[in-house]
Structures are given as C-alpha cells and as structure tokens.
Scaffold this active site. Structure first.
Site, short mmCIF file in Angstrom:
data_model
loop_
_atom_site.label_atom_id
_atom_site.label_comp_id
_atom_site.label_asym_id
_atom_site.label_seq_id
_atom_site.Cartn_x
_atom_site.Cartn_y
_atom_site.Cartn_z
CG ASN A 57 -1.93 1.06 1.23
OD1 ASN A 57 -1.59 2.24 1.11
ND2 ASN A 57 -3.19 0.69 1.38
CG HIS A 68 -5.88 -0.27 -1.67
ND1 HIS A 68 -7.12 -0.75 -1.34
CD2 HIS A 68 -5.87 1.02 -1.27
CE1 HIS A 68 -7.84 0.20 -0.77
NE2 HIS A 68 -7.09 1.30 -0.71
CD GLU A 70 -5.00 -6.33 -2.01
OE1 GLU A 70 -5.62 -6.98 -1.15
OE2 GLU A 70 -4.81 -5.10 -1.92
CB SER A 95 -9.94 -9.37 3.81
OG SER A 95 -11.05 -9.76 3.06
CB CYS A 97 -10.83 -2.97 -0.44
SG CYS A 97 -9.94 -2.37 -1.90
CB CYS A 100 -7.89 -5.03 -4.12
SG CYS A 100 -6.90 -3.56 -3.71
CG ASP A 160 -5.96 2.33 2.93
OD1 ASP A 160 -5.37 2.92 2.01
OD2 ASP A 160 -6.06 1.10 3.00
#
Length: 163
Positions: A57, A68, A70, A95, A97, A100, A160
């Site tokens: 991130n 982010h 990912e 996990s 979002c 992503c 975020d």
C-alpha cells in the site's frame, strides 16, 4: 465436512502460515510500507511458482487514491497476457477491498491467499461467488501489523478504507 477433514484443512493452512515463502514475501512488503510511513498491507502475484509482481500500500507515500497493496503488485507485474493472470495466485496480507477484488475479477485471477480478515473483511464473498478460491490464513503476524497500525493511526486507516 468431517472432523478429520477440518483438522487436515486447519493443518494445511497452519503450515502455509508458517512456511509459505509467498506469504512471507507479502508480509515483507507490508513491513516495507510501514517503514516508509504507509499502511502495512503487502501483496505478491505468483505465476508458476515465481513472484511476478510485488507491492505494498503506497497511498500515503505517493499521494495516491488507488495504490493499495494488490494494485501495486499488479502494477509492478507489468502487462501480462490474460492467460498468465488466469494461472496466477495473489497473496495479500489483508482481505481485499472492493477495488482490489474488482481487479482480481477483471484479470481472472483464480485464487487469493489472504493473511487475515479479522481487522478488515473485504469482498471475499463476492470473489467466492464469482468462482475465485479464497483461503484465509489468520496469520498472527498480519493481524499484529494491522492491529498495531490501526490503534496508532485510526484516521489514516479510516481514510484508506473509505470511512
């Protein structure tokens, strides 16, 4: 699922948590982000047993609205053929979002290994509903990284996740 099957699955996930070099690489990315003054979420994209993209991130560091972990890993992988994405696994310390998860679906990545979902539950059900295999490790190191960060930086964390 029988008790034996549950224990076998638990053991398999526990071993991945301890020894999986790809989750270790994602955690290293998260730690790098924290050292840079950012949010400790890391990710790696793996194809054929090799990391093809890694990131963390960087919203704070780059003043980005979308970077982010990912997304950074996908960006750093560069342009790949659609057939490559369909054979990848993406590892993420947290996990994923909605944004992503959308990228995971867009590129047809069939499997996601999640470090933890206790501090934030992303779109795992959406991913599963669309045929993506999602394994959640509940890795204690990932949980600690996020728990500590959220306690020290609640405003940044809420920004975020869009709160």
């Amino acid at each position: 699922m029988s008790r034996a099957e549950r224990l076998t699955r638990w053991y398999d996930l526990a071993m991945k948590t301890i020894s999986d070099p790809f989750m270790r690489a994602a955690i290293e990315e998260a730690e790098a982000g924290l050292r840079e003054g950012g949010i400790p979420i890391g990710s790696v994209l793996v194809h054929d047993g090799k990391i093809v993209g890694r990131g963390h991130n960087r919203r704070i560091q780059r003043g980005s609205a979308v970077l982010h972990g990912e997304m950074d890993a996908l960006e750093n992988a560069g342009r790949l053929a659609a057939s490559v994405y369909r054979e990848c696994v993406i590892y993420t310390t947290l996990s994923p979002c909605s944004m992503c998860s959308g990228a995971i679906l867009l590129y047809g990545i069939p499997r996601v290994i999640v470090g933890e979902n206790r501090t934030f539950m992303g779109e795992e059900e959406l991913l599963r509903a669309r045929g993506v295999a999602v394994d959640v490790l509940q890795n204690e190191e990932c949980i600690r990284l996020m728990t500590d960060f959220i306690a020290k930086n609640p405003a940044l964390w809420n920004e975020d996740i869009g709160v």
